[in-house]
Write a protein that holds these residues in place. Structure first.
Motif, short mmCIF file in Angstrom:
data_model
loop_
_atom_site.label_atom_id
_atom_site.label_comp_id
_atom_site.label_asym_id
_atom_site.label_seq_id
_atom_site.Cartn_x
_atom_site.Cartn_y
_atom_site.Cartn_z
N THR A 30 44.15 -24.40 -13.11
CA THR A 30 44.80 -24.69 -11.83
C THR A 30 44.83 -26.20 -11.56
N THR A 31 43.70 -26.86 -11.81
CA THR A 31 43.60 -28.31 -11.55
C THR A 31 44.52 -29.10 -12.47
N ALA A 32 44.56 -28.74 -13.75
CA ALA A 32 45.45 -29.42 -14.70
C ALA A 32 46.91 -29.26 -14.29
N LYS A 33 47.25 -28.08 -13.82
CA LYS A 33 48.62 -27.80 -13.36
C LYS A 33 48.97 -28.68 -12.16
N LYS A 34 48.05 -28.79 -11.22
CA LYS A 34 48.27 -29.64 -10.03
C LYS A 34 48.43 -31.10 -10.42
N LEU A 35 47.71 -31.51 -11.47
CA LEU A 35 47.77 -32.91 -11.93
C LEU A 35 49.01 -33.19 -12.80
N HIS A 36 49.69 -32.09 -13.21
CA HIS A 36 50.83 -32.19 -14.15
C HIS A 36 50.39 -32.81 -15.48
N HIS B 253 39.97 -39.99 -1.00
CA HIS B 253 41.26 -40.63 -1.28
C HIS B 253 41.48 -40.92 -2.77
N LEU B 254 40.42 -40.84 -3.58
CA LEU B 254 40.53 -41.15 -5.00
C LEU B 254 40.99 -39.95 -5.83
N PHE B 255 41.01 -38.76 -5.23
CA PHE B 255 41.36 -37.55 -5.98
C PHE B 255 42.84 -37.21 -5.87
N ASP B 256 43.42 -36.88 -7.04
CA ASP B 256 44.84 -36.50 -7.10
C ASP B 256 45.03 -34.99 -6.96
N ALA B 257 43.98 -34.23 -7.28
CA ALA B 257 44.05 -32.76 -7.15
C ALA B 257 42.66 -32.20 -6.95
N ILE B 258 42.58 -31.19 -6.08
CA ILE B 258 41.30 -30.58 -5.74
C ILE B 258 41.45 -29.06 -5.81
N SER B 259 40.52 -28.38 -6.49
CA SER B 259 40.59 -26.91 -6.60
C SER B 259 39.22 -26.28 -6.41
N SER B 260 39.22 -25.16 -5.70
CA SER B 260 37.99 -24.37 -5.54
C SER B 260 38.20 -23.01 -6.21
N LEU C 158 39.28 -32.42 -9.21
CA LEU C 158 38.00 -31.77 -8.88
C LEU C 158 38.18 -30.28 -9.10
N ALA C 159 37.24 -29.66 -9.82
CA ALA C 159 37.28 -28.21 -10.05
C ALA C 159 35.86 -27.68 -9.82
N THR C 160 35.68 -26.94 -8.74
CA THR C 160 34.33 -26.51 -8.35
C THR C 160 34.25 -25.03 -8.02
#
Length: 217
Positions: free
Chosen positions: A154-160, A131-138, A111-113
């Motif tokens: 940032t979100t792509a980095k968190k998701l690797h 629970h379905l999200f692997d990474a969340i960014s604001s 999620l990127a918002t």
């Protein structure tokens, strides 16, 4: 259509997961008019894609108020939006089952918002998809909000996951621009809106239920 190298799907939140534009509009109108701001439709169009702090600063610069700092006013808007989200039916049809199907297909979900961080769990819990999200960014924690690509990097980095292996689902021009700047493949979710220009997008879907899954099959 070859999406075989895609490993993650990153969702925008407002207008993609929840139909919240009218809720933000209402909260901003009530908050800013109570401080003496003359909120116009024309200026509301300009602020639509801004972060909450940017919107607050925008109206303060036009109609400076006294007695409350920008952070306090920003929090007033956010509190109103949270209360509206909790009480209104605002889920985008089919988005939950779409995300569940993506998980079954082993996509990472992000999620990127531009929305403030504290609103994210309220929205995702309301629809029962947190629970379905692997990474969340604001974008609250980025130097700039969309159309700057920071929140997507940032979100792509968190998701690797490398940006080029990510799909982005967006409904706004500034969001699509952010996804493209990040080097990601952009899916425009139109939700039946034909007024917006979706030319930036690589693909376009009107609904999640049928078109979404067809795109990924």
């Amino acid at each position: 259509m070859n999406l075989s190298n895609k490993k993650a799907v990153i969702f925008d939140m407002d207008g993609v997961i929840v139909d919240s534009e009218k809720l933000w509009k209402k909260a901003e109108y009530e908050t800013f008019t109570s401080l003496g701001v003359k909120v116009t439709e024309e200026h509301s169009e300009i602020t639509k894609s801004m972060t909450t702090y940017e919107v607050t600063k925008f109206w303060y610069n036009k109609f400076p108020w006294k007695g409350k700092d920008l952070n306090t006013v920003e929090q007033m808007v956010i509190s109103k939006v949270i209360s509206l989200i909790e009480t209104e039916n605002c889920e985008i049809f089919g988005v939950k089952s779409f995300i569940e199907k993506l998980k079954i297909k082993n996509y990472k979900i992000g999620l990127a918002t531009n929305s403030p961080n504290k609103i994210i769990p309220i929205v995702l819990n309301k629809i029962n998809i947190l629970h379905l999200f692997d990474a969340i960014s604001s974008a609250e924690f980025e130097e700039k909000g969309k159309p700057d690509p920071g929140v997507y990097f940032t979100t792509a980095k968190k998701l690797h996951i490398k940006p080029e292996n990510c799909l982005v689902v967006e409904d706004s021009h500034s969001g699509m621009l952010a996804g493209k700047k990040a080097g990601m493949t952009v899916i425009a979710f139109t939700n039946g809106n034909n007024k917006l220009n979706f030319e930036l997008a690589d693909y376009k879907i009107n609904c999640f239920e049928k078109e979404g899954m067809k795109l990924l099959n």
